[in-house]
Write a protein that holds these residues in place. Structure first.
Motif, PDB file in Angstrom:
ATOM      1  N   GLN A 287       0.835  -1.212   0.000  1.00 38.13           N
ATOM      2  CA  GLN A 287       0.000   0.000   0.000  1.00 38.13           C
ATOM      3  C   GLN A 287       0.866   1.257   0.000  1.00 38.13           C
ATOM      4  N   ALA A 288       1.954   1.236   0.760  1.00 44.47           N
ATOM      5  CA  ALA A 288       2.868   2.384   0.780  1.00 44.47           C
ATOM      6  C   ALA A 288       3.508   2.590  -0.588  1.00 44.47           C
ATOM      7  N   ASN A 289       3.905   1.501  -1.232  1.00 43.85           N
ATOM      8  CA  ASN A 289       4.499   1.618  -2.567  1.00 43.85           C
ATOM      9  C   ASN A 289       3.507   2.169  -3.581  1.00 43.85           C
ATOM     10  N   GLU A 290       2.256   1.749  -3.487  1.00 46.71           N
ATOM     11  CA  GLU A 290       1.224   2.302  -4.376  1.00 46.71           C
ATOM     12  C   GLU A 290       1.062   3.803  -4.140  1.00 46.71           C
ATOM     13  N   LYS A 291       1.067   4.197  -2.880  1.00 47.92           N
ATOM     14  CA  LYS A 291       0.938   5.623  -2.544  1.00 47.92           C
ATOM     15  C   LYS A 291       2.142   6.401  -3.073  1.00 47.92           C
ATOM     16  N   ILE A 292       3.334   5.820  -2.940  1.00 47.34           N
ATOM     17  CA  ILE A 292       4.538   6.484  -3.453  1.00 47.34           C
ATOM     18  C   ILE A 292       4.438   6.657  -4.968  1.00 47.34           C
ATOM     19  N   GLU A 293       3.991   5.621  -5.658  1.00 48.40           N
ATOM     20  CA  GLU A 293       3.822   5.712  -7.113  1.00 48.40           C
ATOM     21  C   GLU A 293       2.806   6.795  -7.482  1.00 48.40           C
ATOM     22  N   ASP A 294       1.726   6.884  -6.718  1.00 44.81           N
ATOM     23  CA  ASP A 294       0.718   7.924  -6.968  1.00 44.81           C
ATOM     24  C   ASP A 294       1.305   9.316  -6.742  1.00 44.81           C
TER      25      ASP A 294
ATOM     26  N   LEU B 144       7.304  16.518  -2.741  1.00 45.67           N
ATOM     27  CA  LEU B 144       7.259  15.082  -3.027  1.00 45.67           C
ATOM     28  C   LEU B 144       8.202  14.323  -2.104  1.00 45.67           C
ATOM     29  N   LEU B 145       9.444  14.781  -2.004  1.00 41.21           N
ATOM     30  CA  LEU B 145      10.425  14.101  -1.159  1.00 41.21           C
ATOM     31  C   LEU B 145       9.998  14.097   0.307  1.00 41.21           C
ATOM     32  N   ASP B 146       9.413  15.202   0.754  1.00 37.12           N
ATOM     33  CA  ASP B 146       8.925  15.285   2.136  1.00 37.12           C
ATOM     34  C   ASP B 146       7.793  14.285   2.376  1.00 37.12           C
ATOM     35  N   GLN B 147       6.849  14.215   1.429  1.00 32.12           N
ATOM     36  CA  GLN B 147       5.730  13.276   1.561  1.00 32.12           C
ATOM     37  C   GLN B 147       6.225  11.822   1.564  1.00 32.12           C
ATOM     38  N   VAL B 148       7.158  11.523   0.688  1.00 33.93           N
ATOM     39  CA  VAL B 148       7.699  10.162   0.607  1.00 33.93           C
ATOM     40  C   VAL B 148       8.443   9.814   1.892  1.00 33.93           C
ATOM     41  N   ASP B 149       9.251  10.741   2.400  1.00 36.78           N
ATOM     42  CA  ASP B 149       9.996  10.485   3.641  1.00 36.78           C
ATOM     43  C   ASP B 149       9.059  10.198   4.810  1.00 36.78           C
TER      44      ASP B 149
ATOM     45  N   CYS C 274      14.764  -0.102   1.743  1.00 39.79           N
ATOM     46  CA  CYS C 274      14.483   0.853   0.672  1.00 39.79           C
ATOM     47  C   CYS C 274      15.474   0.622  -0.463  1.00 39.79           C
ATOM     48  N   THR C 275      14.950   0.488  -1.659  1.00 37.04           N
ATOM     49  CA  THR C 275      15.791   0.370  -2.847  1.00 37.04           C
ATOM     50  C   THR C 275      15.423   1.524  -3.756  1.00 37.04           C
ATOM     51  N   TYR C 276      16.390   2.386  -4.003  1.00 35.06           N
ATOM     52  CA  TYR C 276      16.102   3.629  -4.722  1.00 35.06           C
ATOM     53  C   TYR C 276      15.909   3.407  -6.217  1.00 35.06           C
ATOM     54  N   THR C 277      14.948   4.146  -6.748  1.00 28.25           N
ATOM     55  CA  THR C 277      14.640   4.143  -8.173  1.00 28.25           C
ATOM     56  C   THR C 277      14.659   5.592  -8.651  1.00 28.25           C
ATOM     57  N   ALA C 278      15.244   5.820  -9.815  1.00 32.48           N
ATOM     58  CA  ALA C 278      15.332   7.186 -10.352  1.00 32.48           C
ATOM     59  C   ALA C 278      14.073   7.526 -11.133  1.00 32.48           C
ATOM     60  N   TYR C 279      13.519   8.709 -10.845  1.00 34.28           N
ATOM     61  CA  TYR C 279      12.372   9.250 -11.573  1.00 34.28           C
ATOM     62  C   TYR C 279      12.734  10.659 -12.027  1.00 34.28           C
ATOM     63  N   VAL C 280      12.149  11.077 -13.135  1.00 30.81           N
ATOM     64  CA  VAL C 280      12.329  12.458 -13.581  1.00 30.81           C
ATOM     65  C   VAL C 280      11.067  13.222 -13.216  1.00 30.81           C
ATOM     66  N   VAL C 281      11.247  14.219 -12.348  1.00 37.78           N
ATOM     67  CA  VAL C 281      10.132  15.046 -11.883  1.00 37.78           C
ATOM     68  C   VAL C 281      10.529  16.500 -12.081  1.00 37.78           C
ATOM     69  N   ASP C 282       9.734  17.224 -12.811  1.00 39.81           N
ATOM     70  CA  ASP C 282       9.975  18.648 -13.082  1.00 39.81           C
ATOM     71  C   ASP C 282      11.378  18.890 -13.633  1.00 39.81           C
ATOM     72  N   GLY C 283      11.815  18.020 -14.520  1.00 41.09           N
ATOM     73  CA  GLY C 283      13.111  18.180 -15.168  1.00 41.09           C
ATOM     74  C   GLY C 283      14.283  17.749 -14.306  1.00 41.09           C
ATOM     75  N   GLN C 284      14.027  17.230 -13.121  1.00 38.50           N
ATOM     76  CA  GLN C 284      15.101  16.799 -12.223  1.00 38.50           C
ATOM     77  C   GLN C 284      15.028  15.281 -12.031  1.00 38.50           C
TER      78      GLN C 284
ATOM     79  N   PRO D 216      11.162   2.889  -3.304  1.00 30.57           N
ATOM     80  CA  PRO D 216      10.149   1.864  -3.105  1.00 30.57           C
ATOM     81  C   PRO D 216      10.615   0.919  -1.998  1.00 30.57           C
ATOM     82  N   LEU D 217       9.663   0.403  -1.245  1.00 31.15           N
ATOM     83  CA  LEU D 217       9.967  -0.393  -0.066  1.00 31.15           C
ATOM     84  C   LEU D 217       9.779  -1.872  -0.340  1.00 31.15           C
ATOM     85  N   ARG D 218      10.416  -2.678   0.493  1.00 31.26           N
ATOM     86  CA  ARG D 218      10.161  -4.119   0.475  1.00 31.26           C
ATOM     87  C   ARG D 218      10.413  -4.647   1.885  1.00 31.26           C
TER      88      ARG D 218
END
Length: 137
Positions: free
Chosen positions: A67-74, A90-95, A114-124, A130-132
């Protein structure tokens, strides 16, 4: 021919055990008491209850993490759709979500990795985690 002999032997052994097992269990022989006591010692009620509880806790922990991973994806998808620069939000909400999830899963006796995945958000390029669930603590 060998397969038929093997199958016949197997079936006769299975029928014999099927017929003898209830009779052996019903009789009150020292051998049946010894076997019964061995089973009791090997697998106590407390251990069965504990294993059942561990399995239920693992299922709960995996559900919480999913459920947390789904929320993070959203949250990531929403941040990617907006035009404003909301990477910090975004980073604050995820943390906060990761912290809450980690505490909930720890109460069940498990750890979150936590295993980090790279996303492009607002050009960054942003690393989101994502958790496991990993093995009990």
């Amino acid at each position: 021919m060998k397969k038929m002999k093997f199958a016949a032997l197997f079936l006769s052994l299975a029928f014999t055990l099927t017929a003898v097992s209830p009779a052996m269990a019903a009789c009150n022989s020292p051998l049946s008491r010894q076997v019964y006591n061995q089973i009791q010692v090997t697998c106590s009620h407390k251990e069965i209850v504990s294993a059942s509880k561990d399995a239920k806790n693992l299922v709960k922990a995996e559900r919480i993490v999913a459920q947390a991973n789904e929320k993070i994806e959203d949250l990531v998808a929403h941040a990617q759709r907006t035009k404003k620069d909301d990477v910090a939000k975004l980073l604050d909400q995820v943390d906060k979500l990761v912290e809450k999830t980690t505490k909930q899963v720890a109460k069940l006796g498990y750890e979150v990795a936590c295993t980090y995945t790279a996303y492009v958000v607002d050009g960054q390029t942003v690393l989101i985690d994502p958790l496991r669930v990993i093995q009990p603590r």
